[in-house]
Design a protein around this motif. Sequence first.
Motif, PDB file in Angstrom:
ATOM      1  N   VAL A   3      46.695   2.775  33.182  1.00  0.00           N
ATOM      2  CA  VAL A   3      46.134   4.114  33.382  1.00  0.00           C
ATOM      3  C   VAL A   3      44.754   3.996  34.036  1.00  0.00           C
ATOM      4  O   VAL A   3      43.889   3.267  33.548  1.00  0.00           O
ATOM      5  CB  VAL A   3      46.017   4.840  32.031  1.00  0.00           C
ATOM      6  CG1 VAL A   3      45.366   6.204  32.221  1.00  0.00           C
ATOM      7  CG2 VAL A   3      47.382   4.982  31.389  1.00  0.00           C
ATOM      8  N   PRO A   4      44.519   4.664  35.147  1.00  0.00           N
ATOM      9  CA  PRO A   4      43.198   4.600  35.785  1.00  0.00           C
ATOM     10  C   PRO A   4      42.162   5.335  34.937  1.00  0.00           C
ATOM     11  O   PRO A   4      42.506   6.175  34.104  1.00  0.00           O
ATOM     12  CB  PRO A   4      43.426   5.312  37.126  1.00  0.00           C
ATOM     13  CG  PRO A   4      44.588   6.193  36.912  1.00  0.00           C
ATOM     14  CD  PRO A   4      45.466   5.504  35.911  1.00  0.00           C
ATOM     15  N   PRO A   5      40.879   5.058  35.145  1.00  0.00           N
ATOM     16  CA  PRO A   5      39.837   5.737  34.373  1.00  0.00           C
ATOM     17  C   PRO A   5      39.698   7.192  34.812  1.00  0.00           C
ATOM     18  O   PRO A   5      40.186   7.590  35.873  1.00  0.00           O
ATOM     19  CB  PRO A   5      38.576   4.934  34.698  1.00  0.00           C
ATOM     20  CG  PRO A   5      38.843   4.355  36.056  1.00  0.00           C
ATOM     21  CD  PRO A   5      40.318   4.061  36.079  1.00  0.00           C
ATOM     22  N   TYR A 118      45.085  14.610  30.875  1.00  0.00           N
ATOM     23  CA  TYR A 118      46.436  14.041  30.889  1.00  0.00           C
ATOM     24  C   TYR A 118      46.397  12.711  31.635  1.00  0.00           C
ATOM     25  O   TYR A 118      45.934  12.650  32.777  1.00  0.00           O
ATOM     26  CB  TYR A 118      47.420  14.994  31.566  1.00  0.00           C
ATOM     27  CG  TYR A 118      48.843  14.462  31.593  1.00  0.00           C
ATOM     28  CD1 TYR A 118      49.592  14.399  30.426  1.00  0.00           C
ATOM     29  CD2 TYR A 118      49.410  14.020  32.782  1.00  0.00           C
ATOM     30  CE1 TYR A 118      50.897  13.914  30.439  1.00  0.00           C
ATOM     31  CE2 TYR A 118      50.716  13.534  32.803  1.00  0.00           C
ATOM     32  CZ  TYR A 118      51.454  13.488  31.625  1.00  0.00           C
ATOM     33  OH  TYR A 118      52.737  12.993  31.646  1.00  0.00           O
ATOM     34  N   LYS A 119      46.829  11.665  30.979  1.00  0.00           N
ATOM     35  CA  LYS A 119      46.797  10.352  31.613  1.00  0.00           C
ATOM     36  C   LYS A 119      48.109   9.616  31.383  1.00  0.00           C
ATOM     37  O   LYS A 119      48.652   9.589  30.277  1.00  0.00           O
ATOM     38  CB  LYS A 119      45.620   9.521  31.086  1.00  0.00           C
ATOM     39  CG  LYS A 119      45.552   9.373  29.576  1.00  0.00           C
ATOM     40  CD  LYS A 119      44.275   8.640  29.170  1.00  0.00           C
ATOM     41  CE  LYS A 119      44.188   8.484  27.652  1.00  0.00           C
ATOM     42  NZ  LYS A 119      42.949   7.801  27.238  1.00  0.00           N
ATOM     43  N   ARG A 120      48.589   9.080  32.463  1.00  0.00           N
ATOM     44  CA  ARG A 120      49.770   8.236  32.458  1.00  0.00           C
ATOM     45  C   ARG A 120      49.524   7.116  33.452  1.00  0.00           C
ATOM     46  O   ARG A 120      48.500   7.064  34.131  1.00  0.00           O
ATOM     47  CB  ARG A 120      51.018   9.046  32.863  1.00  0.00           C
ATOM     48  CG  ARG A 120      51.432  10.115  31.877  1.00  0.00           C
ATOM     49  CD  ARG A 120      51.824   9.565  30.526  1.00  0.00           C
ATOM     50  NE  ARG A 120      53.007   8.715  30.566  1.00  0.00           N
ATOM     51  CZ  ARG A 120      54.233   9.160  30.388  1.00  0.00           C
ATOM     52  NH1 ARG A 120      54.452  10.448  30.174  1.00  0.00           N
ATOM     53  NH2 ARG A 120      55.262   8.331  30.422  1.00  0.00           N
ATOM     54  N   GLU A 121      50.492   6.224  33.562  1.00  0.00           N
ATOM     55  CA  GLU A 121      50.353   5.134  34.520  1.00  0.00           C
ATOM     56  C   GLU A 121      50.161   5.699  35.926  1.00  0.00           C
ATOM     57  O   GLU A 121      50.863   6.625  36.347  1.00  0.00           O
ATOM     58  CB  GLU A 121      51.593   4.248  34.476  1.00  0.00           C
ATOM     59  CG  GLU A 121      51.415   2.908  35.170  1.00  0.00           C
ATOM     60  CD  GLU A 121      52.598   1.982  34.920  1.00  0.00           C
ATOM     61  OE1 GLU A 121      52.506   0.804  35.282  1.00  0.00           O
ATOM     62  OE2 GLU A 121      53.603   2.462  34.357  1.00  0.00           O
ATOM     63  N   PHE A 122      49.145   5.175  36.628  1.00  0.00           N
ATOM     64  CA  PHE A 122      48.796   5.542  38.011  1.00  0.00           C
ATOM     65  C   PHE A 122      48.022   6.855  38.150  1.00  0.00           C
ATOM     66  O   PHE A 122      47.541   7.155  39.232  1.00  0.00           O
ATOM     67  CB  PHE A 122      50.034   5.619  38.921  1.00  0.00           C
ATOM     68  CG  PHE A 122      50.881   4.396  38.905  1.00  0.00           C
ATOM     69  CD1 PHE A 122      50.359   3.167  39.303  1.00  0.00           C
ATOM     70  CD2 PHE A 122      52.201   4.464  38.502  1.00  0.00           C
ATOM     71  CE1 PHE A 122      51.141   2.036  39.292  1.00  0.00           C
ATOM     72  CE2 PHE A 122      52.999   3.323  38.484  1.00  0.00           C
ATOM     73  CZ  PHE A 122      52.458   2.102  38.883  1.00  0.00           C
ATOM     74  N   VAL A 123      47.881   7.661  37.074  1.00  0.00           N
ATOM     75  CA  VAL A 123      47.216   8.951  37.248  1.00  0.00           C
ATOM     76  C   VAL A 123      46.406   9.341  36.005  1.00  0.00           C
ATOM     77  O   VAL A 123      46.783   9.026  34.876  1.00  0.00           O
ATOM     78  CB  VAL A 123      48.253  10.055  37.567  1.00  0.00           C
ATOM     79  CG1 VAL A 123      49.195  10.277  36.394  1.00  0.00           C
ATOM     80  CG2 VAL A 123      47.564  11.359  37.953  1.00  0.00           C
ATOM     81  N   LEU A 125      44.292  12.945  34.927  1.00  0.00           N
ATOM     82  CA  LEU A 125      43.933  14.303  35.317  1.00  0.00           C
ATOM     83  C   LEU A 125      43.074  14.951  34.237  1.00  0.00           C
ATOM     84  O   LEU A 125      43.212  14.653  33.051  1.00  0.00           O
ATOM     85  CB  LEU A 125      45.191  15.152  35.527  1.00  0.00           C
ATOM     86  CG  LEU A 125      46.253  14.608  36.479  1.00  0.00           C
ATOM     87  CD1 LEU A 125      47.476  15.504  36.466  1.00  0.00           C
ATOM     88  CD2 LEU A 125      45.695  14.485  37.894  1.00  0.00           C
ATOM     89  N   GLY A 126      42.194  15.854  34.657  1.00  0.00           N
ATOM     90  CA  GLY A 126      41.364  16.576  33.705  1.00  0.00           C
ATOM     91  C   GLY A 126      41.044  17.967  34.201  1.00  0.00           C
ATOM     92  O   GLY A 126      40.839  18.177  35.400  1.00  0.00           O
ATOM     93  N   CYS A 127      40.995  18.922  33.282  1.00  0.00           N
ATOM     94  CA  CYS A 127      40.614  20.293  33.630  1.00  0.00           C
ATOM     95  C   CYS A 127      39.879  20.897  32.435  1.00  0.00           C
ATOM     96  O   CYS A 127      40.426  20.948  31.326  1.00  0.00           O
ATOM     97  CB  CYS A 127      41.830  21.133  33.991  1.00  0.00           C
ATOM     98  SG  CYS A 127      41.416  22.825  34.476  1.00  0.00           S
ATOM     99  N   HIS A 139      36.222  23.304  35.765  1.00  0.00           N
ATOM    100  CA  HIS A 139      35.945  21.946  36.237  1.00  0.00           C
ATOM    101  C   HIS A 139      37.272  21.192  36.316  1.00  0.00           C
ATOM    102  O   HIS A 139      38.024  21.146  35.338  1.00  0.00           O
ATOM    103  CB  HIS A 139      35.002  21.204  35.285  1.00  0.00           C
ATOM    104  CG  HIS A 139      33.746  21.943  34.952  1.00  0.00           C
ATOM    105  ND1 HIS A 139      32.611  21.857  35.716  1.00  0.00           N
ATOM    106  CD2 HIS A 139      33.465  22.801  33.940  1.00  0.00           C
ATOM    107  CE1 HIS A 139      31.667  22.618  35.190  1.00  0.00           C
ATOM    108  NE2 HIS A 139      32.162  23.206  34.106  1.00  0.00           N
ATOM    109  N   GLY A 140      37.557  20.600  37.444  1.00  0.00           N
ATOM    110  CA  GLY A 140      38.798  19.845  37.606  1.00  0.00           C
ATOM    111  C   GLY A 140      38.529  18.469  38.175  1.00  0.00           C
ATOM    112  O   GLY A 140      37.571  18.271  38.931  1.00  0.00           O
ATOM    113  N   ALA A 141      39.351  17.507  37.811  1.00  0.00           N
ATOM    114  CA  ALA A 141      39.199  16.143  38.321  1.00  0.00           C
ATOM    115  C   ALA A 141      40.551  15.443  38.302  1.00  0.00           C
ATOM    116  O   ALA A 141      41.397  15.711  37.441  1.00  0.00           O
ATOM    117  CB  ALA A 141      38.181  15.356  37.491  1.00  0.00           C
TER     118      ALA A 141
END
Length: 283
Positions: A3-5, A118-123, A125-127, A139-141
Amino acid sequence: MAVPPCYADLGKSAKDIFNKGYGFGLVKLDVKTKSESGVEFKTAGSSNTDTSKVAGSLETKYKRSEYGLTFTEKWNTDNTLGTEITVEDQIAKGLKLTFDTTFSPNTGKKSGKVKTAYKREFVNLGCDVDFDFAGPTIHGAAVVGYEGWLGGYQMTFDTAKSKMSQNNFAIGYKTGDFQLHTNVNDGSEFGGSIYQKVSDKLETAVNLAWTAGSNSTRFGIAAKYQLDKDASVSAKVNNNSLIGVGYTQTLRPGVKLTLSGLVDGKNINAGGHKLGLGLELEA
């Protein structure tokens, strides 16, 4: 790749070399304890040697791992009360929901925030949504990663003004002992950092920053050397000839002492240099 940071943690290894182990102009005390019932207590206090201002905070945290729940209560010397409830991996695996509220009895000011991640392998996400009387701020990332390469985007949208107030991009590359990070903030702030673990004892970092319309480039270099399992020394310098040094010593399990100093290399005889002292206790 795992999972990426999250976006805020891109380039974190280099940031830690520059920031951790220093506390210029502060005398700090941090105490962490845990009760038999599982409630964690974190108390922090600091005194600014320049202004003599004293600040403190208290945080309690209780986890119910079987339900993925974490309850956190916060208070600080500005008399702001905070409550945070987090639910993780219950609605969906990798999904984290946080409800955060603050209240200031002195002013009556209230604020609320809903955070999703939300985090999974390769992705990753945050809101987050900040609720305000004028209108919520969103705020989104997002960060994606593949074979060591990382790409991220971060934005902030002010619904009250109906405009984008933040628009950031980042690209990086990460291996076991080397990290490269570059970013562009709002199309005008450019930055980059390099982190390298030279050996088991030595870590180094370099950062660069430049603002559009300015002819000056900000530059810094830092290093951390592990003297032994209980002691480390850190040093950093930037293009303004500000030289920082830090020494961290674990006196015994749960007791850590940090000493730091900042010297203005351009005005060594003028004074104004800063010292710092930090003590961390954990039981």
